[in-house]
Write a protein that holds these residues in place. Structure first.
Motif, PDB file in Angstrom:
ATOM      1  N   ASP A  53       0.864  -1.189   0.000  1.00  0.00           N
ATOM      2  CA  ASP A  53       0.000   0.000   0.000  1.00  0.00           C
ATOM      3  C   ASP A  53       0.891   1.227   0.000  1.00  0.00           C
ATOM      4  O   ASP A  53       1.598   1.485   0.969  1.00  0.00           O
ATOM      5  CB  ASP A  53      -0.903  -0.011   1.233  1.00  0.00           C
ATOM      6  CG  ASP A  53      -1.719   1.264   1.373  1.00  0.00           C
ATOM      7  OD1 ASP A  53      -2.226   1.758   0.348  1.00  0.00           O
ATOM      8  OD2 ASP A  53      -1.832   1.764   2.507  1.00  0.00           O
ATOM      9  N   TYR A  55       1.134   5.287   0.009  1.00  0.00           N
ATOM     10  CA  TYR A  55       0.285   6.383   0.465  1.00  0.00           C
ATOM     11  C   TYR A  55       1.132   7.635   0.683  1.00  0.00           C
ATOM     12  O   TYR A  55       2.357   7.604   0.645  1.00  0.00           O
ATOM     13  CB  TYR A  55      -0.432   6.013   1.767  1.00  0.00           C
ATOM     14  CG  TYR A  55       0.490   6.056   2.966  1.00  0.00           C
ATOM     15  CD1 TYR A  55       0.526   7.188   3.795  1.00  0.00           C
ATOM     16  CD2 TYR A  55       1.355   5.006   3.259  1.00  0.00           C
ATOM     17  CE1 TYR A  55       1.395   7.243   4.873  1.00  0.00           C
ATOM     18  CE2 TYR A  55       2.215   5.065   4.333  1.00  0.00           C
ATOM     19  CZ  TYR A  55       2.233   6.186   5.135  1.00  0.00           C
ATOM     20  OH  TYR A  55       3.099   6.245   6.208  1.00  0.00           O
ATOM     21  N   CYS A  59      -2.863  12.534   1.109  1.00  0.00           N
ATOM     22  CA  CYS A  59      -3.809  11.819   0.244  1.00  0.00           C
ATOM     23  C   CYS A  59      -5.076  11.439   1.022  1.00  0.00           C
ATOM     24  O   CYS A  59      -5.058  10.525   1.852  1.00  0.00           O
ATOM     25  CB  CYS A  59      -3.132  10.577  -0.333  1.00  0.00           C
ATOM     26  SG  CYS A  59      -4.230   9.490  -1.269  1.00  0.00           S
ATOM     27  N   CYS A  62      -6.201   7.863   0.529  1.00  0.00           N
ATOM     28  CA  CYS A  62      -5.313   6.927   1.240  1.00  0.00           C
ATOM     29  C   CYS A  62      -5.746   6.819   2.697  1.00  0.00           C
ATOM     30  O   CYS A  62      -5.821   5.712   3.254  1.00  0.00           O
ATOM     31  CB  CYS A  62      -3.858   7.409   1.170  1.00  0.00           C
ATOM     32  SG  CYS A  62      -3.178   7.527  -0.494  1.00  0.00           S
ATOM     33  N   ASP A  66      -7.257   3.626   4.776  1.00  0.00           N
ATOM     34  CA  ASP A  66      -6.686   3.196   6.052  1.00  0.00           C
ATOM     35  C   ASP A  66      -7.777   3.075   7.109  1.00  0.00           C
ATOM     36  O   ASP A  66      -7.783   2.131   7.894  1.00  0.00           O
ATOM     37  CB  ASP A  66      -5.595   4.167   6.502  1.00  0.00           C
ATOM     38  CG  ASP A  66      -4.816   3.650   7.694  1.00  0.00           C
ATOM     39  OD1 ASP A  66      -4.509   2.435   7.732  1.00  0.00           O
ATOM     40  OD2 ASP A  66      -4.513   4.442   8.594  1.00  0.00           O
ATOM     41  N   ARG A  87       3.370  -1.192   3.979  1.00  0.00           N
ATOM     42  CA  ARG A  87       2.778   0.146   3.835  1.00  0.00           C
ATOM     43  C   ARG A  87       3.924   1.134   3.740  1.00  0.00           C
ATOM     44  O   ARG A  87       4.801   1.158   4.600  1.00  0.00           O
ATOM     45  CB  ARG A  87       1.896   0.457   5.039  1.00  0.00           C
ATOM     46  CG  ARG A  87       1.084   1.699   4.848  1.00  0.00           C
ATOM     47  CD  ARG A  87      -0.179   1.629   5.709  1.00  0.00           C
ATOM     48  NE  ARG A  87      -1.086   2.647   5.254  1.00  0.00           N
ATOM     49  CZ  ARG A  87      -1.190   3.847   5.827  1.00  0.00           C
ATOM     50  NH1 ARG A  87      -0.491   4.119   6.893  1.00  0.00           N
ATOM     51  NH2 ARG A  87      -2.020   4.741   5.334  1.00  0.00           N
ATOM     52  N   LEU A 132      -1.965   8.451  -6.426  1.00  0.00           N
ATOM     53  CA  LEU A 132      -2.319   7.737  -5.205  1.00  0.00           C
ATOM     54  C   LEU A 132      -3.824   7.754  -5.051  1.00  0.00           C
ATOM     55  O   LEU A 132      -4.479   8.651  -5.578  1.00  0.00           O
ATOM     56  CB  LEU A 132      -1.675   8.416  -3.987  1.00  0.00           C
ATOM     57  CG  LEU A 132      -0.163   8.310  -3.880  1.00  0.00           C
ATOM     58  CD1 LEU A 132       0.342   9.162  -2.732  1.00  0.00           C
ATOM     59  CD2 LEU A 132       0.283   6.867  -3.709  1.00  0.00           C
ATOM     60  N   PRO A 133      -4.351   6.798  -4.296  1.00  0.00           N
ATOM     61  CA  PRO A 133      -3.670   5.667  -3.678  1.00  0.00           C
ATOM     62  C   PRO A 133      -3.226   4.654  -4.727  1.00  0.00           C
ATOM     63  O   PRO A 133      -3.784   4.592  -5.822  1.00  0.00           O
ATOM     64  CB  PRO A 133      -4.714   5.071  -2.741  1.00  0.00           C
ATOM     65  CG  PRO A 133      -6.026   5.534  -3.257  1.00  0.00           C
ATOM     66  CD  PRO A 133      -5.779   6.818  -3.983  1.00  0.00           C
ATOM     67  N   TYR A 151      -9.293   4.537  -4.862  1.00  0.00           N
ATOM     68  CA  TYR A 151      -9.808   4.168  -3.549  1.00  0.00           C
ATOM     69  C   TYR A 151     -10.415   2.784  -3.656  1.00  0.00           C
ATOM     70  O   TYR A 151     -11.158   2.485  -4.595  1.00  0.00           O
ATOM     71  CB  TYR A 151     -10.864   5.183  -3.082  1.00  0.00           C
ATOM     72  CG  TYR A 151     -11.623   4.697  -1.874  1.00  0.00           C
ATOM     73  CD1 TYR A 151     -11.048   4.751  -0.619  1.00  0.00           C
ATOM     74  CD2 TYR A 151     -12.900   4.160  -2.001  1.00  0.00           C
ATOM     75  CE1 TYR A 151     -11.728   4.281   0.499  1.00  0.00           C
ATOM     76  CE2 TYR A 151     -13.585   3.691  -0.896  1.00  0.00           C
ATOM     77  CZ  TYR A 151     -12.989   3.756   0.347  1.00  0.00           C
ATOM     78  OH  TYR A 151     -13.667   3.287   1.441  1.00  0.00           O
TER      79      TYR A 151
END
Length: 167
Positions: A53, A55, A59, A62, A66, A87, A132-133, A151
């Motif tokens: 992941d 991030y 963001c 992001c 989470d 991550r 991102l993400p 997302y």
């Protein structure tokens, strides 16, 4: 401990975690995130599928992932049981050694939102600016299987993980 008691505790523990106050964290409700250095050692000891992941603190999607997808009990259980989860903040200035190679953030100090070499290598698309993400899934041989640049809701993440395990 009897099997019945173990089964009851297995059912009650997740429920108690959900009912606990936000201050009280139940250990099993968190993804066991690794660094790339830890990942290298883990893969050498026991090959597994990997989810990375990427991030950044700024963001919003992001952070939303989470708070939603990576807190979903089914996603957490699937990741902790079947994957190594990494991550990485794409703007880190850390030097990272992985598989005998040194990776740095060459853009640090030169760009407003500098992106480290690792996400540029693993989560870039030709002709498309880095976005991102970004989530990248690898097989047990650390070969990229899928990349997602949006997302991902808890429901979609559950489906993605299930599909990854059945490939």
């Amino acid at each position: 401990m009897s099997v019945i008691v173990q089964n009851v505790l297995g059912i009650l523990f997740p429920i108690l975690c959900l009912l606990a106050s936000p201050v009280a964290q139940c250990q099993s409700s968190d993804v066991k995130w690794l660094t790339f250095e830890q990942l290298e050692k883990a893969l050498a000891a026991e090959p597994r599928r990997v989810l990375v992941d990427f991030y950044a603190d700024w963001c919003a999607y992001c952070r939303k992932m989470d708070d939603a997808a990576f807190r979903d009990p089914e996603v957490v259980a699937a990741l902790n049981s079947n994957f190594y989860a990494v991550r990485m903040n794409v703007e880190t200035r850390d030097t990272i050694y992985f598989s005998g190679v040194r990776y740095v953030n060459r853009e640090a100090g030169n760009k407003r939102n500098p992106v480290h070499e690792i996400p540029l290598l693993l989560a870039s698309r030709e002709g498309v600016p880095f976005t991102l993400p970004a989530v990248v899934l690898f097989d047990e041989s650390f070969q990229i299987r899928n990349r997602y640049f949006e997302y991902i809701s808890p429901e979609s993440m559950r489906t993605i993980l299930r599909n990854s395990l059945s490939e």
